[in-house]
Design a protein around this motif. Structure first.
Motif, PDB file in Angstrom:
ATOM      1  N   VAL A 194       2.661   4.183  32.036  1.00  0.00           N
ATOM      2  CA  VAL A 194       1.071   4.406  32.063  1.00  0.00           C
ATOM      3  C   VAL A 194       0.635   3.289  30.601  1.00  0.00           C
ATOM      4  N   TRP A 195      -0.443   2.483  30.925  1.00  0.00           N
ATOM      5  CA  TRP A 195      -1.017   1.763  29.971  1.00  0.00           C
ATOM      6  C   TRP A 195      -2.364   1.520  30.303  1.00  0.00           C
ATOM      7  N   TRP A 196      -3.224   0.952  29.381  1.00  0.00           N
ATOM      8  CA  TRP A 196      -4.606   0.299  29.710  1.00  0.00           C
ATOM      9  C   TRP A 196      -4.228  -0.797  30.532  1.00  0.00           C
ATOM     10  N   GLY A 197      -5.238  -1.768  30.953  1.00  0.00           N
ATOM     11  CA  GLY A 197      -4.989  -2.938  32.025  1.00  0.00           C
ATOM     12  C   GLY A 197      -4.217  -3.774  31.400  1.00  0.00           C
ATOM     13  N   ASP A 198      -3.733  -3.896  30.057  1.00  0.00           N
ATOM     14  CA  ASP A 198      -2.915  -4.960  29.631  1.00  0.00           C
ATOM     15  C   ASP A 198      -1.682  -5.471  30.328  1.00  0.00           C
ATOM     16  N   VAL A 199      -0.917  -4.380  30.946  1.00  0.00           N
ATOM     17  CA  VAL A 199       0.267  -4.556  31.709  1.00  0.00           C
ATOM     18  C   VAL A 199       0.071  -5.584  32.861  1.00  0.00           C
ATOM     19  N   GLY A 200      -1.076  -5.317  33.534  1.00  0.00           N
ATOM     20  CA  GLY A 200      -1.311  -6.325  34.679  1.00  0.00           C
ATOM     21  C   GLY A 200      -1.800  -7.582  34.367  1.00  0.00           C
ATOM     22  N   SER A 201      -2.617  -7.796  33.406  1.00  0.00           N
ATOM     23  CA  SER A 201      -3.123  -9.128  32.767  1.00  0.00           C
ATOM     24  C   SER A 201      -2.067  -9.739  32.266  1.00  0.00           C
ATOM     25  N   ASN A 202      -0.881  -9.084  31.473  1.00  0.00           N
ATOM     26  CA  ASN A 202       0.063  -9.893  30.907  1.00  0.00           C
ATOM     27  C   ASN A 202       1.375 -10.038  31.869  1.00  0.00           C
ATOM     28  N   ALA A 203       1.484  -9.321  33.035  1.00  0.00           N
ATOM     29  CA  ALA A 203       2.580  -9.445  33.804  1.00  0.00           C
ATOM     30  C   ALA A 203       3.082 -10.934  34.144  1.00  0.00           C
ATOM     31  N   LYS A 204       2.062 -11.778  34.646  1.00  0.00           N
ATOM     32  CA  LYS A 204       2.215 -12.955  35.098  1.00  0.00           C
ATOM     33  C   LYS A 204       1.678 -14.105  34.097  1.00  0.00           C
ATOM     34  N   THR A 205       1.166 -13.596  33.015  1.00  0.00           N
ATOM     35  CA  THR A 205       0.572 -14.801  31.868  1.00  0.00           C
ATOM     36  C   THR A 205       1.058 -14.613  30.614  1.00  0.00           C
ATOM     37  N   ASN A 206       2.235 -13.774  30.423  1.00  0.00           N
ATOM     38  CA  ASN A 206       2.774 -13.552  29.002  1.00  0.00           C
ATOM     39  C   ASN A 206       4.159 -14.120  29.171  1.00  0.00           C
ATOM     40  N   ASP A 207       4.695 -14.931  28.304  1.00  0.00           N
ATOM     41  CA  ASP A 207       6.048 -15.359  28.111  1.00  0.00           C
ATOM     42  C   ASP A 207       7.175 -14.304  28.119  1.00  0.00           C
TER      43      ASP A 207
ATOM     44  N   THR B 199     -11.127 -13.193  29.311  1.00  0.00           N
ATOM     45  CA  THR B 199     -10.232 -12.251  28.605  1.00  0.00           C
ATOM     46  C   THR B 199      -9.862 -10.966  29.678  1.00  0.00           C
ATOM     47  N   ALA B 200     -10.310 -10.845  30.775  1.00  0.00           N
ATOM     48  CA  ALA B 200      -9.902 -10.012  31.741  1.00  0.00           C
ATOM     49  C   ALA B 200      -8.509 -10.369  32.573  1.00  0.00           C
ATOM     50  N   ALA B 201      -8.702 -11.893  32.756  1.00  0.00           N
ATOM     51  CA  ALA B 201      -7.607 -12.288  33.426  1.00  0.00           C
ATOM     52  C   ALA B 201      -6.417 -12.880  32.492  1.00  0.00           C
ATOM     53  N   TYR B 202      -6.379 -12.888  31.470  1.00  0.00           N
ATOM     54  CA  TYR B 202      -5.235 -13.286  30.511  1.00  0.00           C
ATOM     55  C   TYR B 202      -5.181 -12.330  29.321  1.00  0.00           C
ATOM     56  N   PRO B 203      -3.949 -12.426  28.753  1.00  0.00           N
ATOM     57  CA  PRO B 203      -3.501 -11.643  27.628  1.00  0.00           C
ATOM     58  C   PRO B 203      -4.880 -11.420  26.740  1.00  0.00           C
ATOM     59  N   SER B 204      -5.358 -10.655  26.185  1.00  0.00           N
ATOM     60  CA  SER B 204      -6.344 -10.432  25.229  1.00  0.00           C
ATOM     61  C   SER B 204      -6.635  -9.054  24.648  1.00  0.00           C
ATOM     62  N   GLY B 205      -6.072  -7.990  25.314  1.00  0.00           N
ATOM     63  CA  GLY B 205      -6.192  -6.943  24.690  1.00  0.00           C
ATOM     64  C   GLY B 205      -7.277  -6.031  25.514  1.00  0.00           C
TER      65      GLY B 205
ATOM     66  N   GLN C  98      -0.574  -6.987  19.184  1.00  0.00           N
ATOM     67  CA  GLN C  98       0.261  -7.836  19.832  1.00  0.00           C
ATOM     68  C   GLN C  98      -0.095  -9.250  19.609  1.00  0.00           C
ATOM     69  N   ASN C  99      -0.698  -9.448  18.350  1.00  0.00           N
ATOM     70  CA  ASN C  99      -1.225 -10.845  18.247  1.00  0.00           C
ATOM     71  C   ASN C  99      -2.491 -11.040  18.880  1.00  0.00           C
ATOM     72  N   LEU C 100      -3.311 -10.265  19.514  1.00  0.00           N
ATOM     73  CA  LEU C 100      -4.304 -10.521  20.302  1.00  0.00           C
ATOM     74  C   LEU C 100      -5.774 -10.090  19.738  1.00  0.00           C
TER      75      LEU C 100
END
Length: 550
Positions: free
Chosen positions: A349-362, A441-447, A99-101
């Motif tokens: 179901v996913w790892w935590g990436d959905v939550g940290s991407n929901a409001k910070t990923n274009d 990294t926990a708050a923003y898209p990072s993987g 995901q380019n992370l």
């Protein structure tokens, strides 16, 4: 990833960010989301500063943001390393570009570190599906061609157990504030034979992501009742209800769009897709009185073909006709990023990436309608000791899947013969695993997802721009998974991804309709038995027991 592609991505990010800044700033000014009038720390507080880079709802972060965060978080490095101390040192780093992370962020974080220390890093970038085969080749041949690796704990038996890694110096433990890790990521995770090898940069578990607008929709609620749905219309708490909702939504509409229920990833993904079947299976297969769920602890006999696992496989087969048309070609990246974050489907179901991407990923369109929970439970659970299904007096059985135990940074033993290079490698690893940088990294898209006790301060996330109900729901889904008394802990045994990859190959035949669920499960079990014999059954039993604390 090729360097020219990496550079094009960064250029596109920069252009896109300029377009978004004006609109985002106007919207935030109107809502007051990022105001610090609530008494948060002063503007020069480091954690407050980095969480404003770029700010929630201001678009996807890019290379300039990663470098800025890396620069601001350099102080711990400066306490252990003098400026220019590693001049002339060249290091190679192998990791993901998913995901380019991952590696792309590491580049940005480490550019200020390189400038300060004088060291230079070259990069080996791997797609998720290519990661395990590349690492397995290294393990099999013993030819380590990198100095640092991004790796998950399940590989520790293969890598650390073969003496390929460097032991962590005490100064690194102090620099990264090792004691701040959540309990389930403390030793024995990250260790082998009592020695610490890993700088943790991630905490992994699968959690349940759902669309709040689906489960508050009056028309869907009315149709659910009219069609004899069980109970009130709402967020499913069990896999039985997930199945019922998925089948119910077939052919329905929401906001003028096709409605879908659960999203299954069915395409092989280098072993990593097996985790998603595992998350369907744990509530069925992980009995509260039994720590094991993948193998019998005394024999390594696979459980993947017992009634619990066969039910989970059959669930996928039964749900696929109600899922999007091309779901057989959906890997986890598709379900999490292209489908769910893109507005398709109501549950995944996913790892935590959905939550940290929901409001910070274009690419996300669900930031205002996304909710979170631990994995669904089951009305009953299979007891491997008795060979029978049981209904617990306490109600549904829940068992969060601690899938992959988080990414870490490991330094390879090949640097140990050069003290300067060894210190440089560990310094780079410590910078990436730093306490403050990890909050970003926990708050923003990072993987990566939350993995430190200090990550669960809700006020810090709210100050960054997250609304309190959203982030409370998200962090609770993580913490309640980590701390669940019946969590399914992954074994750190040699060959674990060989087991998973063999399973993916057989599962793809089941999902394509070539064999039934029980036959496919039996085929997986037979392949696993053969692999266990190849690896050495007695040793695998010993290590499996140790990984479960038995």
């Amino acid at each position: 990833m090729k360097v020219d592609l990496h550079n094009r991505i960064l250029a596109m990010q920069a252009n896109r960010r300029e377009v978004l800044k004006g609109a985002a700033a106007g919207a935030l000014a109107a809502t007051g989301v990022l105001g610090l009038s609530s008494g948060r720390a002063a503007a020069d507080d480091l954690r407050t500063k980095i969480l404003q880079i770029p700010g929630v709802n201001k678009g996807s972060p890019g290379d300039a943001d990663w470098q800025k965060v890396g620069e601001l978080c350099l102080e711990p490095t400066k306490k252990n390393v003098t400026e220019g101390e590693f001049k002339g040192v060249e290091l190679s780093f192998m990791g993901l570009n998913n995901q380019n992370l991952h590696n792309l962020l590491f580049r940005g974080f480490l550019k200020p570190w390189e400038a300060y220390t004088g060291a230079k890093i070259t990069w080996i970038d791997l797609a998720q599906a290519d990661y395990s085969p590349r690492l397995q080749q290294t393990i099999a041949t013993g030819t380590v061609d990198f100095d640092i690796i991004e790796m998950g704990a399940p590989f520790e038996g293969d890598v650390c157990g073969k003496g390929l890694t460097s032991e962590m110096p005490d100064w690194v433990k102090q620099q990264i504030d090792f004691d701040d890790l959540v309990n389930y990521l403390k030793p024995p995770v990250g260790t082998w034979n009592g020695k610490q090898y890993r700088v943790t940069i991630d905490g992994d578990c699968h959690n349940f992501n759902y669309r709040t607008d689906y489960f508050s929709d009056a028309d869907l609620a009315k149709a659910w009742q009219a069609e004899g749905g069980k109970g009130d219309w709402g967020v499913p708490r069990t896999w039985q209800m997930v199945q019922a909702v998925t089948k119910f939504l077939k052919g329905k509409k929401i906001k003028g769009q096709d409605a879908y229920g659960y999203l299954d990833p069915t395409k092989p993904w280098g072993g990593f897709a097996f985790y998603f079947l595992g998350s369907r299976a744990t509530a069925y297969a992980k009995h509260p009185k039994d720590k094991a769920w993948l193998f019998d602890v005394d024999t390594m006999k696979p459980r993947v073909n017992n009634p619990a696992w066969v039910r989970a496989i059959q669930d996928v087969v039964d749900a696929l006709p109600s899922e999007p048309a091309d779901q057989l070609n959906a890997d986890p990246n598709t379900t999490g990023f292209q489908q769910f974050l893109g507005g398709t489907g109501s549950m995944c179901v996913w790892w935590g990436d959905v939550g940290s991407n929901a409001k910070t990923n274009d690419q996300s369109v669900i930031g205002d309608v996304c909710g979170f929970d631990i994995l669904p439970g089951s009305d009953d659970v299979y007891n491997s000791a008795t060979g029978a299904w049981e209904k617990l007096d306490s109600g549904p059985n829940f068992s969060p899947n601690m899938a992959y135990l988080g990414w870490g940074v490991y330094v390879m033993a090949r640097v140990d013969s050069d003290s300067k290079k060894q210190k440089a490698a560990w310094s780079a690893a410590a910078h990436l695993g730093g306490k403050d940088l990890s909050l970003w990294t926990a708050a923003y898209p990072s993987g990566f997802q939350p993995y430190r006790n200090s990550h669960f301060n809700i006020d810090e996330w709210v100050a960054a721009g997250y609304d309190k109900p959203f982030i409370t729901s998200y962090l609770n889904s993580q913490a309640n998974s980590y701390n669940h008394p019946n969590a399914a802990i992954e074994p750190r045994i040699p060959g674990i991804f060989q087991y998973y990859s063999l399973a993916e190959d057989e599962l793809s035949k089941v999902y394509a309709g070539k064999v039934d669920a029980k036959t496919g499960a039996d085929n997986i079990a037979a392949a696993w038995e053969k692999l266990t014999d190849q690896l050495g059954r007695a040793k695998q039993v010993e290590l499996y027991k140790a990984s479960l604390g038995l």
